[in-house]
Design a protein around this motif. Structure first.
Motif: not given
Length: 330
Positions: A164-170, A261-263, A271-273, A284-295
């Protein structure tokens, strides 16, 4: 001959395609001149060369000696290691035409040079994604640089190894750096774990003709546990054909971005809470906000089902459960 620059069999100047040594050294001169903020006229005053000659040197159309190259780089206050790399390449090429170099000290010296001299870059990635995201960041022209284009053709097989982190960075690079991403269906044949980049070194004085474009293109291929291989002319035909075949079958940019973005949204929702550090942001997901992505939030098989690909019934059943609950698809 320096051990890190191994020339391939040479051709003659009658082939009509500039030698790799001319193109790469010219790109380096362009990079260092523009890094200093000098126009050709200003650089001519500093180096005591006519501006037209400097332009031809950067385009690889003017004979340049090692001594002359070192004098120019010294006038531009370039690091000594860059002059050493250029001298090694020019010495290896000699008076012949060089259209393949392996391995070349590419990463630290030549990437910024190619980026400065390139009008357009097109990359094809088949994963794993992390080194390719890093490369894409280097290729992205930035929205402030007009007339430059950077495109990443992302093969679906790369999603199998992406988190998730790599895709969000892209996606972030698409939003902020002017990178264009096209998803390439898995049905398009391409060796796994590879990256090909087509550089069109025509940012300065390009008339747009097909012949000049072909003569100004070079190809850099990366393979696992190998040094990059750089080709141009007939030696680069296989890389050119691979990129062109992927481009013909790739999805358009807008649906490609929406699917990425959907992925990412689906991965975060699955991801578990306990793995989250805070509430999800509605931005928007495009700006990579919010909680850190779960690998590795969910399997790649579900990626395919979520994107509308065929897959086992169990994956197709799981995919709808990961859809955004607010009905948005982008």
């Amino acid at each position: 001959m320096p051990p890190d620059v191994l020339p391939s069999p040479r051709c003659t100047a009658s082939c009509g395609v500039p030698s790799l040594s001319h193109l790469l050294v010219g790109a380096l001169l362009c990079h260092q001149r523009t890094r200093r903020g000098l126009t050709w006229k200003q650089a001519g005053q500093v180096t005591h060369n006519p501006p037209t000659r400097l332009s031809q040197m950067e385009a690889g159309r003017y004979p340049l000696t090692v001594r002359g190259m070192r004098a120019l780089l010294s006038a531009y206050d370039a690091p000594e290691e860059e002059a050493e790399a250029a001298a090694a390449l020019m010495t290896a090429a000699g008076a012949g035409h060089l259209h393949q170099v392996e391995p070349l000290r590419y990463g630290g010296v030549w990437t910024p040079a190619l980026r400065a001299a390139a009008r357009e870059t097109v990359s094809l990635s088949t994963g794993p994604l992390q080194p390719h995201v890093t490369t894409a960041a280097a290729l992205a022209p930035g929205r402030r640089i007009s007339g430059r284009r950077a495109t990443l053709l992302l093969h679906e097989s790369a999603l199998d190894r992406a988190d998730c982190e790599q895709l969000a960075h892209l996606i972030h690079l698409v939003d902020t750096e002017g990178l264009t991403v096209h998803l390439v269906p898995a049905a398009v044949p391409a060796p796994p774990g590879r990256l090909w980049t087509e550089w069109t070194l025509a940012a300065w004085g390009w008339d747009g003709s097909a012949a000049q474009r072909d003569g100004r293109q070079l190809y850099v291929s990366h393979a696992p546990q190998q040094q990059p291989l750089i080709r141009n002319g007939a030696a680069g035909n296989a890389d050119r054909q691979m990129i062109q075949a992927a481009a013909r079958r790739a999805l358009a940019a807008t649906p490609s971005l929406r699917q990425l973005q959907q992925v990412v949204r689906a991965a975060r929702r699955s991801a578990p809470l306990s793995a989250r550090r805070g509430p999800a942001s509605p931005t928007s997901v495009g700006t990579v906000p919010g909680p850190p992505p779960v690998l590795g939030a969910y399997p790649a098989r579900v990626h395919h089902a979520l994107l509308g690909r065929s897959g086992p019934p169990v994956d197709q059943a799981v995919a709808p459960l990961l859809q955004p609950v607010d009905g948005r698809t982008s």
